[in-house]
Design a protein around this motif. Structure first.
Motif, PDB file in Angstrom:
ATOM      1  N   GLN A   1       0.850  -1.188   0.000  1.00 37.98           N
ATOM      2  CA  GLN A   1       0.000   0.000   0.000  1.00 37.98           C
ATOM      3  C   GLN A   1       0.891   1.246   0.000  1.00 37.98           C
ATOM      4  O   GLN A   1       1.162   1.865   1.018  1.00 37.98           O
ATOM      5  CB  GLN A   1      -0.923  -0.004   1.234  1.00 37.98           C
ATOM      6  N   LEU A   2       1.364   1.611  -1.196  1.00 36.41           N
ATOM      7  CA  LEU A   2       2.280   2.734  -1.334  1.00 36.41           C
ATOM      8  C   LEU A   2       1.553   4.054  -1.087  1.00 36.41           C
ATOM      9  O   LEU A   2       0.404   4.239  -1.487  1.00 36.41           O
ATOM     10  CB  LEU A   2       2.899   2.740  -2.728  1.00 36.41           C
TER      11      LEU A   2
ATOM     12  N   PRO B   1      10.262  -2.680   8.630  1.00 34.30           N
ATOM     13  CA  PRO B   1       8.881  -2.980   9.013  1.00 34.30           C
ATOM     14  C   PRO B   1       8.580  -2.554  10.453  1.00 34.30           C
ATOM     15  O   PRO B   1       9.415  -2.687  11.346  1.00 34.30           O
ATOM     16  CB  PRO B   1       8.796  -4.496   8.857  1.00 34.30           C
ATOM     17  N   ASN B   2       7.380  -2.042  10.666  1.00 38.69           N
ATOM     18  CA  ASN B   2       6.949  -1.590  11.989  1.00 38.69           C
ATOM     19  C   ASN B   2       5.428  -1.559  12.033  1.00 38.69           C
ATOM     20  O   ASN B   2       4.761  -1.806  11.019  1.00 38.69           O
ATOM     21  CB  ASN B   2       7.538  -0.218  12.318  1.00 38.69           C
ATOM     22  N   SER B   3       4.869  -1.226  13.182  1.00 43.32           N
ATOM     23  CA  SER B   3       3.413  -1.233  13.370  1.00 43.32           C
ATOM     24  C   SER B   3       2.831   0.172  13.476  1.00 43.32           C
ATOM     25  O   SER B   3       1.716   0.353  13.963  1.00 43.32           O
ATOM     26  CB  SER B   3       3.063  -2.013  14.644  1.00 43.32           C
ATOM     27  N   LEU B   4       3.559   1.189  13.000  1.00 44.09           N
ATOM     28  CA  LEU B   4       3.103   2.570  13.131  1.00 44.09           C
ATOM     29  C   LEU B   4       2.062   2.969  12.085  1.00 44.09           C
ATOM     30  O   LEU B   4       1.414   3.996  12.226  1.00 44.09           O
ATOM     31  CB  LEU B   4       4.299   3.519  13.050  1.00 44.09           C
TER      32      LEU B   4
ATOM     33  N   GLY C   1       2.846  -2.250   6.209  1.00 44.47           N
ATOM     34  CA  GLY C   1       4.099  -2.831   6.676  1.00 44.47           C
ATOM     35  C   GLY C   1       5.008  -1.834   7.360  1.00 44.47           C
ATOM     36  O   GLY C   1       5.941  -2.204   8.068  1.00 44.47           O
ATOM     37  N   GLY C   2       4.742  -0.549   7.154  1.00 47.03           N
ATOM     38  CA  GLY C   2       5.468   0.497   7.849  1.00 47.03           C
ATOM     39  C   GLY C   2       6.787   0.917   7.237  1.00 47.03           C
ATOM     40  O   GLY C   2       7.419   1.857   7.728  1.00 47.03           O
ATOM     41  N   GLN C   3       7.254   0.243   6.191  1.00 49.22           N
ATOM     42  CA  GLN C   3       8.560   0.572   5.639  1.00 49.22           C
ATOM     43  C   GLN C   3       8.564   1.941   4.953  1.00 49.22           C
ATOM     44  O   GLN C   3       7.555   2.358   4.385  1.00 49.22           O
ATOM     45  CB  GLN C   3       8.990  -0.482   4.624  1.00 49.22           C
ATOM     46  N   ILE C   4       9.721   2.612   5.035  1.00 51.34           N
ATOM     47  CA  ILE C   4       9.910   3.878   4.336  1.00 51.34           C
ATOM     48  C   ILE C   4      11.070   3.700   3.363  1.00 51.34           C
ATOM     49  O   ILE C   4      12.143   3.223   3.737  1.00 51.34           O
ATOM     50  CB  ILE C   4      10.186   5.024   5.316  1.00 51.34           C
TER      51      ILE C   4
ATOM     52  N   TYR D   1      11.074  10.118  -1.512  1.00 50.08           N
ATOM     53  CA  TYR D   1      10.739   9.274  -0.361  1.00 50.08           C
ATOM     54  C   TYR D   1       9.308   8.803  -0.520  1.00 50.08           C
ATOM     55  O   TYR D   1       8.445   9.525  -1.029  1.00 50.08           O
ATOM     56  CB  TYR D   1      10.882  10.055   0.945  1.00 50.08           C
ATOM     57  N   LEU D   2       9.029   7.587  -0.070  1.00 50.38           N
ATOM     58  CA  LEU D   2       7.675   7.054  -0.049  1.00 50.38           C
ATOM     59  C   LEU D   2       7.618   5.938   0.983  1.00 50.38           C
ATOM     60  O   LEU D   2       8.648   5.515   1.529  1.00 50.38           O
ATOM     61  CB  LEU D   2       7.244   6.543  -1.422  1.00 50.38           C
ATOM     62  N   LEU D   3       6.415   5.448   1.248  1.00 54.97           N
ATOM     63  CA  LEU D   3       6.251   4.450   2.296  1.00 54.97           C
ATOM     64  C   LEU D   3       5.195   3.439   1.901  1.00 54.97           C
ATOM     65  O   LEU D   3       4.500   3.587   0.903  1.00 54.97           O
ATOM     66  CB  LEU D   3       5.875   5.146   3.614  1.00 54.97           C
TER      67      LEU D   3
END
Length: 324
Positions: A45-46, A83-86, A64-67, A58-60
């Motif tokens: 989900q970009l 990866p993170n839960s933010l 999955g939380g990745q940047i 930059y994009l995320l």
């Protein structure tokens, strides 16, 4: 009477299209974007396209939380946050170079806003999750303050809103309340008009602002456009002529409006007629050009996650984050 003599509805090619264009939008100036860069073979989900002073991107990915950072012109992709839960949803660059990251948290009450250095280090909390916001998007003004959307509610429970944070990040002022999932936000070149997309009510808001950036004059808030279809308007940006570009989620396209909120064009993503690449979420201009990058993913369609490119009506507007 023979059954063949009874008037009957029949499918046409347009009707069978999973995302048919409305009659009122079909005659808009329409172009189709071209593939620019595949970010992943998986469906991520970009979101959050944001260019820095050197035109690196930059994009995320939200869930999955990745940047990610895409270094131009070589288009080399690196991961600066793992990866993170933010549940990050947007990136904006402060004039001091820090990346401000909007966080949706649990999509109910544990989102917030934090800042990192361009390499992903030195995380700082700007607005803590204890405040209870689910921050989806933001836009700076020239003073260093910013507006943000609180991504809450649904069609019959409009609990979301739009707020302004002072340049010292100490005061939060409400701008609009009672919204059903306010999403994208953009500020006009003169800072006197704020645009907000309201996803779960399918509405575009145009809000005039007084000089203080907070007060709405009499009759200053309006809804110039109602969208149609599932799911609704997502993130947005403006160009230097104050045209507004709105990504349509689950429709594989970007609608373009003039400064009065009248639709004047659209950009389609290839494959949408077959139900592919419908999850268009965010448009952003490459600085100094009229080249618009659009992110999307193919969901369960197997096409992965891509960035697309097309040219807008005018060059993109440089955000205040680029001012010294």
């Amino acid at each position: 009477m023979d059954a063949t003599d009874i008037p009957a509805l029949v499918y046409t090619e347009d009707i069978r299209n999973p995302v048919p264009l409305l009659a009122s939008e079909k005659n808009l100036q329409t172009i189709t974007a071209e593939p620019w860069l595949q970010i992943s073979e998986a469906s991520l989900q970009l979101e959050g396209l944001c260019f820095d002073r050197a035109s690196n991107l930059y994009l995320l990915e939200v869930f999955g939380g990745q940047i990610f950072k895409v270094m131009l012109p070589e288009k080399v992709i690196t991961t600066i946050v793992g990866p993170n839960s933010l549940a990050p949803a947007a990136i904006k660059i402060h004039k001091d170079g820090r990346l401000f990251i909007c966080s949706l948290g649990d999509f109910k009450s544990t989102g917030g806003l934090f800042a990192i250095q361009p390499d992903g280090s030195n995380r700082e909390v700007i607005l803590p999750d204890s405040l209870g916001y689910c921050i989806d998007d933001m836009v700076f003004d020239h003073k260093g303050g910013f507006y943000f959307t609180d991504f809450k509610g649904y069609s019959t429970n409009p609990t979301g809103g739009v707020y302004y944070v002072s340049p010292d990040f100490q005061e939060i002022s409400p701008i609009l309340n009672n919204l059903a999932v306010p999403n994208g936000i953009a500020l006009s070149t003169d800072e006197r008009v704020l645009w907000i997309t309201e996803t779960n009510a399918n509405r575009l808001h145009r809000v005039e602002l007084m000089e203080d950036g907070i007060t709405i004059p009499p009759f200053g808030a309006s809804i110039p456009y109602y969208f149609t279809g599932y799911l609704g308007p997502d993130s947005c940006c403006i160009d230097s002529d104050d045209n507004l570009y709105v990504a349509m989620y689950e429709q594989g396209r970007v609608l373009v409006f003039n400064k009065s909120g009248v639709p004047i064009g659209q950009i389609l993503l290839p494959g949408r007629e077959q139900g592919h690449m419908l999850r268009s979420t965010h448009p952003a201009f490459i600085p100094g050009t009229d080249q618009l990058i659009i992110c999307s993913n193919d969901g369960a369609g197997g096409g992965g996650s891509w960035l697309y490119i097309a040219r807008g009506f005018a060059k993109g507007k440089l955000g205040y984050q680029f001012q010294e």
